[in-house]
Design a protein around this motif. Sequence first.
Motif, PDB file in Angstrom:
ATOM      1  N   ARG A 469      30.851  39.316 -47.820  1.00 51.69           N
ATOM      2  CA  ARG A 469      31.692  40.144 -48.670  1.00 51.69           C
ATOM      3  C   ARG A 469      32.606  41.014 -47.830  1.00 51.69           C
ATOM      4  N   LYS A 470      33.796  41.241 -48.351  1.00 46.64           N
ATOM      5  CA  LYS A 470      34.801  42.031 -47.643  1.00 46.64           C
ATOM      6  C   LYS A 470      34.563  43.521 -47.881  1.00 46.64           C
ATOM      7  N   VAL A 471      34.815  44.299 -46.863  1.00 52.72           N
ATOM      8  CA  VAL A 471      34.744  45.759 -46.978  1.00 52.72           C
ATOM      9  C   VAL A 471      36.140  46.285 -47.291  1.00 52.72           C
ATOM     10  N   GLY A 475      35.769  51.706 -47.609  1.00 55.23           N
ATOM     11  CA  GLY A 475      34.504  51.525 -46.906  1.00 55.23           C
ATOM     12  C   GLY A 475      33.408  50.896 -47.738  1.00 55.23           C
ATOM     13  N   LYS A 476      33.701  50.562 -48.980  1.00 51.78           N
ATOM     14  CA  LYS A 476      32.710  49.950 -49.855  1.00 51.78           C
ATOM     15  C   LYS A 476      32.938  48.441 -49.945  1.00 51.78           C
TER      16      LYS A 476
END
Length: 530
Positions: A469-471, A475-476
């Motif tokens: 998954r991409k940040v 930052g989430k």
Amino acid sequence: MAISSVTLAVFASLIALSIYKYVKSRPKVPQGAAFPPGPPGKPLVGNLLDIPPVHSWLRFKEWADQYGPLFRLSLAGREHYVVSTEKAANVLLRERGNNYSSREQMPAAVQLLGGSLRPLFYPHDNTFRQARKLMHLLCKESAATSYQPTQTLESTRLLYDLIRKPDDYEGWLMRYSSGLIFRLGFGKAMKDNNDPLLKRIFKVVHQVERVASPGAYLVDTFPILMQLPDWLAPFKRELKGLHAEERDLFSTLLNDMRRQTEQGKAPDCWEKTYIEHQKEYALTEEHGAYVVGTLFEAGAGTTAAAMMSWLLCMVHHPEELRKLQDQIDEVVGDSRLPNFDDMPNLPRVRAAAKETLRWRPVTAGGLPHLSEKDDVYDGMFIPAGTNIHPNQWAIHREPALYPDPETYNPDRWLNPKYPTYREPLTQFPNLQNFSCFGFGRRICPGQHIAERSIHLLVARIAWACNIKRKVGKDGKLVEVPLYDYVSGFNVQPEWFAFDLTVRSEERYKIVMEAHEMEMAADPLKDRRGW
């Protein structure tokens, strides 16, 4: 204004007449049998307004849970039955295939757009049998094995570009599947997705998916509207124009290959094979052109869609990607790319592919078969002329076969505790005759080619890449929906964000070197970008 009023009155009269005829022709139920249960409908239109315009298989699954594995819908008087278990689908569509191998000749997609030439929609007649014989010649298992070098080349090309620009994954996967069939079908190599000829073919593909989607054209619900003259029926003018375009495309491709064959310059491809064997098949020139041309339609997007769903699975299940990588590393090592010879020793690759197609079938709603004569199944009466929809979404979620069906779980094919486990693991799991490819005499003729493509791509991407998954900028982790799919009868996930990186610098070099070697050795390198 006067014309529109007249048109509206004519439409209403024809629709009323159509409903009256269907009601009057209601068949008699044999003694000891009954119509299947189903959701109650409304006067005249039946369940027509109850069916969602997109992703109807989700509603069908809800109805199957309520009414059982075979339930009945009435669409303005026309009979539609939905099959929701593998057992019922196998009995009707495979074991009784002689009665359930036809298609309804829908006015929009079949007659007007396709000119009754598209093999996907042929009725169960001699033309259908001759077309299937030709497709078998082109796509049978021994032929599919001979296509493996082409699949290796295009998969290396895909991997090279996927690593360089992962956000463009949709385009790279579409280029793989369409580029493969472009080579096999027409003896041409794609330079990129902007190839003008490829664009013409994809336009045809997208038109078929749009026009054949349920509810796209009112004339499919009320076929009596075909009696309208063209000047009163804009849908006729539109679809006949589109048919002229696709007929010209397929005829041009075949005639071009015929000229090359006569000149001794034709590359090996499906069209050349057809030309050389044409006298063996009782097909018109136009039917032959459509058989080869529409094999491209069948293969160009489906493999890509399956792989997009696999990427979605890996984003949501990083533990499954690690299991894949562990087995691939053990069998293949880190000094070369996986190849077809590795597949017997990579059961987890095959399990991941099969579970992806179970969890997110490409043709989720299935394609309807038409019954040719009255039949009774498990006490339920099926009149002649009934559309039988094998709802793959529900079939692949049958709890007796697939415990905890909403969970993506490749182990259900690898662990003896599951009902779907089979031995030996050097052979099983595989995709042969899997219900995602359809049933009986209407099963996808290209399943051998598709199986090899999906297995090789899964193995190679997992060997070379990490996927997660991409940040986001905050930052989430960026949210990726579990089910956000396009509409149509072939479906794939809408574009989603994820991170893809190469697992090591050494593996990056191996991919780059393999790409350079494959491109240099490409037998069609002088035909790229025709």
